[in-house]
Design a protein around this motif. Structure first.
Motif, PDB file in Angstrom:
ATOM      1  N   ARG A  51       0.952  -0.999  -0.138  1.00 17.57           N
ATOM      2  CA  ARG A  51       0.133   0.029  -0.123  1.00 17.57           C
ATOM      3  C   ARG A  51       0.319   1.190   0.092  1.00 17.57           C
ATOM      4  O   ARG A  51       0.695   1.835  -0.218  1.00 17.57           O
ATOM      5  N   TYR A  69      -3.663   0.662 -11.005  1.00 17.48           N
ATOM      6  CA  TYR A  69      -4.614   1.378  -9.976  1.00 17.48           C
ATOM      7  C   TYR A  69      -5.720   0.164 -10.346  1.00 17.48           C
ATOM      8  O   TYR A  69      -6.636  -0.985  -8.484  1.00 17.48           O
ATOM      9  N   TYR A  88      -4.108  -2.781  -8.634  1.00 16.26           N
ATOM     10  CA  TYR A  88      -3.794  -2.117  -7.119  1.00 16.26           C
ATOM     11  C   TYR A  88      -5.307  -2.552  -6.461  1.00 16.26           C
ATOM     12  O   TYR A  88      -4.795  -3.574  -4.899  1.00 16.26           O
ATOM     13  N   ALA A  89      -6.387  -2.164  -6.680  1.00 14.50           N
ATOM     14  CA  ALA A  89      -7.246  -2.569  -6.264  1.00 14.50           C
ATOM     15  C   ALA A  89      -8.199  -4.203  -6.597  1.00 14.50           C
ATOM     16  O   ALA A  89      -8.440  -4.468  -5.295  1.00 14.50           O
ATOM     17  N   PHE A 148      -8.873  -6.546  -3.472  1.00 11.46           N
ATOM     18  CA  PHE A 148      -9.587  -6.877  -3.290  1.00 11.46           C
ATOM     19  C   PHE A 148      -9.652  -8.928  -3.504  1.00 11.46           C
ATOM     20  O   PHE A 148     -10.647  -9.200  -2.390  1.00 11.46           O
ATOM     21  N   ALA A 167     -11.099  -1.504  -2.040  1.00  9.36           N
ATOM     22  CA  ALA A 167     -10.617  -1.343  -4.219  1.00  9.36           C
ATOM     23  C   ALA A 167     -11.999  -0.611  -4.402  1.00  9.36           C
ATOM     24  O   ALA A 167     -11.323  -0.123  -5.344  1.00  9.36           O
ATOM     25  N   HIS A 168     -12.698  -0.472  -3.424  1.00 10.43           N
ATOM     26  CA  HIS A 168     -13.837   0.230  -4.660  1.00 10.43           C
ATOM     27  C   HIS A 168     -13.526   1.970  -4.613  1.00 10.43           C
ATOM     28  O   HIS A 168     -13.543   2.209  -5.466  1.00 10.43           O
ATOM     29  N   ASN A 169     -12.753   2.540  -3.363  1.00  7.54           N
ATOM     30  CA  ASN A 169     -12.038   3.646  -3.606  1.00  7.54           C
ATOM     31  C   ASN A 169     -10.766   3.748  -4.359  1.00  7.54           C
ATOM     32  O   ASN A 169     -11.132   4.836  -5.111  1.00  7.54           O
ATOM     33  N   VAL A 170     -10.409   2.920  -5.018  1.00  9.51           N
ATOM     34  CA  VAL A 170      -9.489   2.715  -5.536  1.00  9.51           C
ATOM     35  C   VAL A 170      -9.527   2.854  -6.909  1.00  9.51           C
ATOM     36  O   VAL A 170      -9.443   4.119  -7.771  1.00  9.51           O
ATOM     37  N   PHE A 171     -10.860   2.802  -7.245  1.00  9.59           N
ATOM     38  CA  PHE A 171     -11.079   2.829  -8.751  1.00  9.59           C
ATOM     39  C   PHE A 171     -12.351   4.167  -8.598  1.00  9.59           C
ATOM     40  O   PHE A 171     -12.106   4.292  -9.228  1.00  9.59           O
ATOM     41  N   TYR A 177     -13.450  -1.495 -13.743  1.00 10.75           N
ATOM     42  CA  TYR A 177     -14.204  -1.007 -13.210  1.00 10.75           C
ATOM     43  C   TYR A 177     -15.949  -1.852 -12.785  1.00 10.75           C
ATOM     44  O   TYR A 177     -16.086  -2.084 -11.932  1.00 10.75           O
TER      45      TYR A 177
END
Length: 745
Positions: A356, A373, A376-377, A381, A390-394, A411
């Protein structure tokens, strides 16, 4: 490949250096060996230039730079000459130094197939050593015997001569002892000789003077050399001589080293060499090979990843981390892939927090793309089981990469795994409102597939219509797709490899769709003008329009005559009007003012074989002709295989009227008012059937059979042969009428 690795330029420089003094040629040699560091011939030429002026210190320095990387016999023999020259006046001490140099050389290149002269030179050197006492003589004989026994089990070009010399040597020492020793080494010698014969087949395919240049797809010769080396290496790895593993591994390593002299810029050879060392348990040797490979190919990411993998697999985490850091460098020249792989490495070796932390730093890099992105997402997940992160990264990435269709699709896939259909629709709407139409094709396709799978009928039809309207603005022809078609139903109700129609129907629909898209490209057809309208147009109008529409021609059907096989040719035929086998040239009506000479221009550009084939084809009724009929016409036709001057004849035949019947093709064309005289296929061998009528010994069976029923009946009447005699011939009708007359006499 740039000019830096130009073989021709290198040869020119090397030839120039030969005629220059060493002080002026040194920069040239340094340039050559920096470009081709494994070229033994350039090193040898450089060394000999120093030896010629007795510059011993420079010569020793050059040998220390090149010997271990250039395992080629001529260069190493040059080294031995230098050593013997330096030590020739040093007495016993010099002889000992020379013997050590021979042992050093044979330990590296003694297994070469061309090392026979080296072994013979070494044996001659050992035999020339002085022996003052009996003990010294015994030591010398023992040394010679050991050298012989090594030489005769080495597959070289001179292995048979070395065996004969060994036999003579043992017999000269002691015949009683020779019998036992020769019987012991005879099988080993036979094995070496057999392996030599097999090895020679591979060695003969290799160019031992080739320079090491980067691989090129355009150079077929380099590819052939690569294949030859691959085969040679595979042969050596099988240990054909069945020697012990240590000796076999040494032999294989020697072959790899020789291969790298010529395929120095091929990463797959370096990788194969390193992995071979690792498989045999020599990890340290594999690491050394990787270090050499990265020095030879510093820009090869593949080799760096392979090296890091080797270090990580043996538990050397810090060493592997250094390799990854070398890929990233200062971050300016790092690639998105290097960021992703380093994040994964940190996640495997140091944990979630380290990965991270590096991701937060990588976001600031100018080389960070949407792939980082996504990687890492999905890692958060799938590995960390943290859908929120994961949702925040997307979401954070969406602000930066809204213009990237690939990011939108990734996404959407993530949201599909969460069964979040509401946010999926919102994502598609947000993306499609910002993406230009030409870049939104794949997004619209995925949106449509989503609605077809998970939406109701109303939303499905609505999205499909919106997609058509949006994409119709990107292509002039796409406006035709606004109308509903059966293809939409097929797309709507198919699943994976299951289709609501047969493959034949699917091909038919695809063909129709293609025709619909390309119909606007074709020339717009107008109604067929009659001759009166053509006559009203001036010559200027014809000249203006003939350029755009000279390909579409129509025959004048009012002048066509129906062909009847019962009619007789010639003015003496009873019943019915006389019909000439060659129809008068019909007038041609042309669309949009085309010129009547258009068919002539088309036929002039047509190959003679195609013209003759078209002339051979009969007219048939229906959408597709009978296969047997077409094959029979093709087999009976004399179609030219090259342009032999017959194009004009075949073209004229097509221009004068519709396709002739099979009787015309066989040589029975009869101008009106002429007697019936068939034409032979071979020029210069015309035969008159009137002469055959007078020959009573000639039978119908002895003559070449004609190719249609009408001609057969004419011949029967002329010869008086009864209608009941069987000829075995069949006619497939006439091209003029389109009828099939399948009578078989």
């Amino acid at each position: 490949m740039g000019d830096k690795y130009s073989v021709e330029a290198a040869e020119i420089l090397a030839n120039e250096a030969l005629h220059l003094p060493i002080s002026e040629s040194m920069p040239i040699y340094e340039q050559l060996i920096s470009t081709f560091p494994t070229s033994a011939k350039y090193w040898k030429q450089y060394v000999e230039a120093h030896m010629a002026v007795n510059n011993d210190d420079a010569t020793k320095q050059l040998f220390s730079r090149c010997l271990l990387n250039c395992l080629q016999i001529p260069l190493w023999r040059c080294y031995i000459r230098f050593i013997r020259k330096v030590n020739e006046k040093k007495g016993i001490e010099g002889q000992e130094e020379t013997r050590k140099a021979f042992d050093f050389m044979l330990s590296y290149v003694g297994a070469d197939i061309a090392s026979g002269p080296v072994w013979m030179e070494y044996l001659a050197f050992l035999k020339s050593l002085p022996a003052q006492t009996t003990q010294e003589e015994s030591q010398r004989m023992t040394a010679v015997r050991k050298a012989y026994q090594k030489a005769i089990i080495t597959p070289t070009h001179h292995v048979e001569q070395l065996w004969r010399d060994y036999e003579n040597f043992e017999n000269s020492v002691s015949r009683a002892l020779a019998k036992g020793l020769l019987s012991e080494y005879q099988p080993k010698y036979n094995s070496a000789r057999a392996v030599y014969r097999e090895r020679k087949k591979y060695v003969d395919e290799i160019d031992w003077n080739m320079l090491a240049v980067p691989p090129s797809d355009l150079d077929e010769y380099d590819e052939l050399q690569w294949m030859a080396w691959k085969k040679f290496l595979a042969f050596e790895r099988e240990n054909p001589q069945r020697i012990d593993s240590a000796s076999a591994n040494k032999r294989i390593a020697f072959t790899y080293e020789q291969c790298l002299m010529y395929l120095y810029h091929y990463p797959d050879i370096w990788y194969d060499y390193a992995t071979w060392h690792a498989k045999t348990g020599s990890i340290d040797s594999a690491i050394k090979v990787f270090h050499r490979a990265l020095k030879a190919l510093p820009d090869s990411e593949m080799l760096r990843y392979a090296f890091a993998e080797l270090e990580e697999s043996r538990g050397a985490i810090q060493a592997a981390k250094k390799v990854y850091e070398s890929l990233i460098g200062d971050g300016v020249n790092a690639t998105a892939l290097s960021h992703i792989q380093f994040i994964r490495f940190l996640r495997r070796t140091e944990g979630v927090e380290a990965a991270r932390k590096y991701f937060l730093d990588a976001r600031k890099s100018p080389s960070c793309t949407y792939h980082v992105y996504v990687a890492y997402a999905m890692m958060a997940f799938c590995l960390d089981k943290d859908a929120k992160v994961a949702h925040n990264v997307f979401e954070v990435g969406l602000k930066r990469f809204m213009h990237e269709p690939g990011y939108i699709l990734e996404y959407a896939d993530f949201l599909s795994r969460l069964n979040d259909d509401r946010n999926i629709r919102a994502l598609f709407e947000r993306a499609l409102s910002s993406l230009p139409p030409e870049e939104s094709v794949e997004v619209w396709k995925r949106f449509t597939q989503f609605e077809q799978t998970y939406g109701d009928l109303a939303s499905m039809l609505k999205v499909e219509q919106r997609r058509k309207e949006a994409l119709s603005r990107t292509d002039e022809e796409a406006a035709l797709a606004l109308e509903s078609s059966l293809q939409d139903v097929v797309s709507r109700y198919s699943f994976m490899d299951l289709w609501p129609c047969s493959s034949k129907d699917l091909d038919h629909l695809t063909r129709q769709e293609w025709i619909s898209k390309n119909i606007s490209k074709k020339t717009e057809k107008s109604t067929l003008p009659n001759e009166a309208s053509l006559a009203d147009k001036g010559s200027s109008g014809l000249a203006t329009n003939s350029i755009t529409s000279t390909k579409v021609v129509y025959p004048d059907t009012s002048r066509m005559m129906v062909y009847d096989p019962r009619q007789k040719h010639g003015p003496s035929a009873s019943g019915g009007p006389a019909v000439s086998s060659t129809l008068p040239t019909p007038s041609v009506s042309v669309i949009s003012g085309g010129t009547p000479n258009a068919p002539n221009d088309i036929l002039k550009a047509t190959p003679p074989a195609l013209v003759a084939f078209i002339a051979s084809l009969p007219m048939v009724e229906g959408p597709s002709p009978d296969v047997d009929l077409v094959l029979s016409i093709c087999l009976q036709s004399n179609i030219p295989t090259s342009q032999t001057g017959k194009q004009g004849t075949a073209s004229k035949q097509l221009q004068n009227g519709p396709a002739p019947s099979t009787s015309d093709l066989s040589g029975s064309r009869m101008p009106s008012g002429s007697s019936f005289k068939p034409r032979d296929r071979h020029p210069g061998k015309r035969k008159d059937f009137d002469r055959q009528d007078e020959d009573e010994t000639t039978t119908v069976q002895s003559q070449p059979l004609p190719r249609d029923a009408f001609k057969i009946r004419q011949l029967r009447k002329a010869r008086g042969v009864g209608a009941g005699s069987q000829t075995g011939s069949a006619s497939y009708g006439s091209a003029f009428s389109g009828e099939l007359s399948g009578s078989t006499g």
